[in-house]
Motif scaffolding. Structure first.
Motif, PDB file in Angstrom:
ATOM      1  N   SER A  15      -5.824  17.192 -43.960  1.00  0.00           N
ATOM      2  CA  SER A  15      -5.396  17.145 -42.570  1.00  0.00           C
ATOM      3  C   SER A  15      -3.903  16.795 -42.538  1.00  0.00           C
ATOM      4  O   SER A  15      -3.415  16.039 -43.373  1.00  0.00           O
ATOM      5  CB  SER A  15      -6.218  16.109 -41.806  1.00  0.00           C
ATOM      6  OG  SER A  15      -6.228  14.875 -42.501  1.00  0.00           O
ATOM      7  N   SER A  27      -5.770  12.134 -37.177  1.00  0.00           N
ATOM      8  CA  SER A  27      -5.673  13.549 -37.528  1.00  0.00           C
ATOM      9  C   SER A  27      -5.099  14.349 -36.357  1.00  0.00           C
ATOM     10  O   SER A  27      -5.342  14.013 -35.204  1.00  0.00           O
ATOM     11  CB  SER A  27      -7.054  14.093 -37.883  1.00  0.00           C
ATOM     12  OG  SER A  27      -7.580  13.363 -38.960  1.00  0.00           O
ATOM     13  N   ASN A  78      -1.735  14.865 -41.273  1.00  0.00           N
ATOM     14  CA  ASN A  78      -1.268  13.589 -40.739  1.00  0.00           C
ATOM     15  C   ASN A  78      -0.776  12.751 -41.907  1.00  0.00           C
ATOM     16  O   ASN A  78      -1.069  13.062 -43.053  1.00  0.00           O
ATOM     17  CB  ASN A  78      -2.425  12.850 -40.046  1.00  0.00           C
ATOM     18  CG  ASN A  78      -3.656  12.785 -40.935  1.00  0.00           C
ATOM     19  OD1 ASN A  78      -4.416  13.749 -41.016  1.00  0.00           O
ATOM     20  ND2 ASN A  78      -3.839  11.672 -41.628  1.00  0.00           N
ATOM     21  N   LYS A  97       2.617  13.767 -47.183  1.00  0.00           N
ATOM     22  CA  LYS A  97       1.612  12.948 -46.482  1.00  0.00           C
ATOM     23  C   LYS A  97       1.686  11.480 -46.826  1.00  0.00           C
ATOM     24  O   LYS A  97       0.990  10.675 -46.254  1.00  0.00           O
ATOM     25  CB  LYS A  97       0.200  13.427 -46.878  1.00  0.00           C
ATOM     26  CG  LYS A  97      -0.418  14.399 -45.931  1.00  0.00           C
ATOM     27  CD  LYS A  97      -1.921  14.492 -46.134  1.00  0.00           C
ATOM     28  CE  LYS A  97      -2.674  13.355 -45.499  1.00  0.00           C
ATOM     29  NZ  LYS A  97      -3.921  13.705 -44.846  1.00  0.00           N
ATOM     30  N   GLU A 147     -12.894  16.555 -38.334  1.00  0.00           N
ATOM     31  CA  GLU A 147     -12.882  17.235 -39.616  1.00  0.00           C
ATOM     32  C   GLU A 147     -14.257  17.783 -39.994  1.00  0.00           C
ATOM     33  O   GLU A 147     -15.272  17.410 -39.409  1.00  0.00           O
ATOM     34  CB  GLU A 147     -12.415  16.267 -40.721  1.00  0.00           C
ATOM     35  CG  GLU A 147     -10.982  15.785 -40.581  1.00  0.00           C
ATOM     36  CD  GLU A 147     -10.850  14.570 -39.674  1.00  0.00           C
ATOM     37  OE1 GLU A 147     -11.794  14.263 -38.915  1.00  0.00           O
ATOM     38  OE2 GLU A 147      -9.786  13.941 -39.729  1.00  0.00           O
ATOM     39  N   HIS A 201      -9.736   4.077 -41.642  1.00  0.00           N
ATOM     40  CA  HIS A 201      -9.161   5.407 -41.778  1.00  0.00           C
ATOM     41  C   HIS A 201      -8.904   5.923 -40.375  1.00  0.00           C
ATOM     42  O   HIS A 201      -9.258   5.264 -39.413  1.00  0.00           O
ATOM     43  CB  HIS A 201     -10.176   6.308 -42.499  1.00  0.00           C
ATOM     44  CG  HIS A 201      -9.540   7.447 -43.244  1.00  0.00           C
ATOM     45  ND1 HIS A 201      -8.664   7.277 -44.273  1.00  0.00           N
ATOM     46  CD2 HIS A 201      -9.649   8.794 -43.103  1.00  0.00           C
ATOM     47  CE1 HIS A 201      -8.275   8.452 -44.739  1.00  0.00           C
ATOM     48  NE2 HIS A 201      -8.864   9.399 -44.040  1.00  0.00           N
TER      49      HIS A 201
END
Ligand code: TXA
Ligand code: MG
Length: 322
Positions: free
Chosen positions: A138, A146, A140, A51, A175, A225
């Motif tokens: 997640s 995501s 991504n 990630k 999420e 984010h």
């Protein structure tokens, strides 16, 4: 490597990979996760690697059975029981005091651990077949959008993971809501798939909102984010004549914008449907040949708050980098 359709056979293969310390992307009802054996630190290290995620960012541990919660956490009190009784399996993550069995790498050295039981049948089958809790962020790259389909995972993480299980598009689409429970109260660390109002109703008490300090407890609390590559501007009056613009509206275009660059979150104004479409519409707009995504603000009630949280964080990344 292309995603493989989730079947009993491929789930068994994925479980073999998890048991052997590998990394598998799998569907949950919220977003796709990137899973490894939560009790195997070197497997967990592989997640951070794939990630490009900083080690200060702890992971959620996914379990299939409420009895496993006891193995991972201390002080599971009546408030936790009420919330798990009502919302599990489902998009609620609880942060509770951890037991020693949970590796420090999973919790970034915190003395708490985040846990949830997902409701997606493929996630549940995978956790059961693996015979171990699965740590999964997640799927991504850190800070990016995501994934709500297996293709989204493939396009961001393709070569760095052992397998992508395709279980179709995620039904919730944002999420999980993260609630920390300690002796001083209930705290919202991240808004998400279950509305704050529902949690307060069930708990019978106010949930306090934790403001992001210097060291956020959840990167959901970082000021930026969930970001696409394109800049996002939140506005109720998008310039529909911007030929380098893409348009994201709640129920219907507010301005007459070009159909091929205009996406609607929910024609019937249903916030659940809007949440389910949010990331996938942002992925679609991000892949278009445009410079700017104009997003209409949504009402802040119910899931609207979680949707606006993500749009606002995505738009702040641009402000920060510009
Ligand atoms: O819906 C979801 O929650 C998805 C699916 C895959 O389950 N997972 C997910 O994971 O969103 P991730 O890693 O992208 O976000 C997890 C958040 C992070 O913001 C992390 O900081 C926070 O949970 N977190 C994990 N453990 C924590 C802890 N002990 N204390 C506070 N925050 C924690
Ligand atoms: Mg994430």
């Amino acid at each position: 490597m292309p995603p493989v359709k989730a079947t009993p056979e491929t789930i068994a293969r994925a479980a073999g990979i998890i048991k052997a310390g590998g990394i598998v992307s799998f569907p949950t009802e919220t977003v796709y996760g990137l899973g490894a054996d939560a009790l195997n630190p070197s497997a967990v290290a592989g997640i951070f690697e794939a990630k490009k995620r900083p080690f200060f960012d702890p992971l959620i541990v996914h379990i299939a059975d409420i009895s496993t919660l006891d193995k991972l956490c201390l002080n599971i009190d009546r408030r936790a029981e009420k919330l798990t009784g009502k919302f599990w399996p489902g998009p609620l993550t609880l942060v509770l005091e951890k037991k020693d069995i949970v590796p420090d790498l999973v919790t970034s050295g915190l003395n708490t651990v985040a846990v949830r039981i997902p409701s997606h049948p493929v996630a549940l089958a995978l956790i059961k077949a693996s015979g171990t809790p699965i740590a999964a962020p997640s799927a991504n790259r850190f800070g990016c959008l995501s994934p709500t389909t297996a293709r989204h995972v493939e396009s961001q993480l393709n070569n760095d993971i052992d397998m992508i299980l395709d279980g179709g598009p995620c039904s919730v689409g944002i999420e999980s809501t993260i609630i920390k429970i300690d002796s001083s109260g209930l705290y919202l660390l991240r808004s998400g798939g279950i509305a704050l109002e529902e949690i307060e109703d069930c708990a019978g008490e106010k949930v306090l909102i934790k403001n992001a300090g210097d060291i956020p407890e959840a990167p959901g609390q970082l000021p930026w984010h969930y970001s696409p590559e394109k800049r996002i501007i939140i506005t109720g009056s998008a310039p529909a004549d911007d030929i380098r613009g893409g348009f994201l509206y709640f129920t219907t275009p507010l301005q007459k914008s070009p159909a091929e660059r205009t996406l609607i979150l929910s024609q019937k104004g249903d916030l659940k449907e809007a949440a389910a479409n949010l990331f996938s519409h942002l992925h679609t707009l991000d892949s278009m040949d445009i410079d700017t995504i104009y997003a209409e603000p949504l009402p802040y009630n119910g899931l609207g708050a979680a949707i606006m949280d993500r749009l606002e964080k995505a738009s702040k990344k641009f402000i920060k980098n510009s």
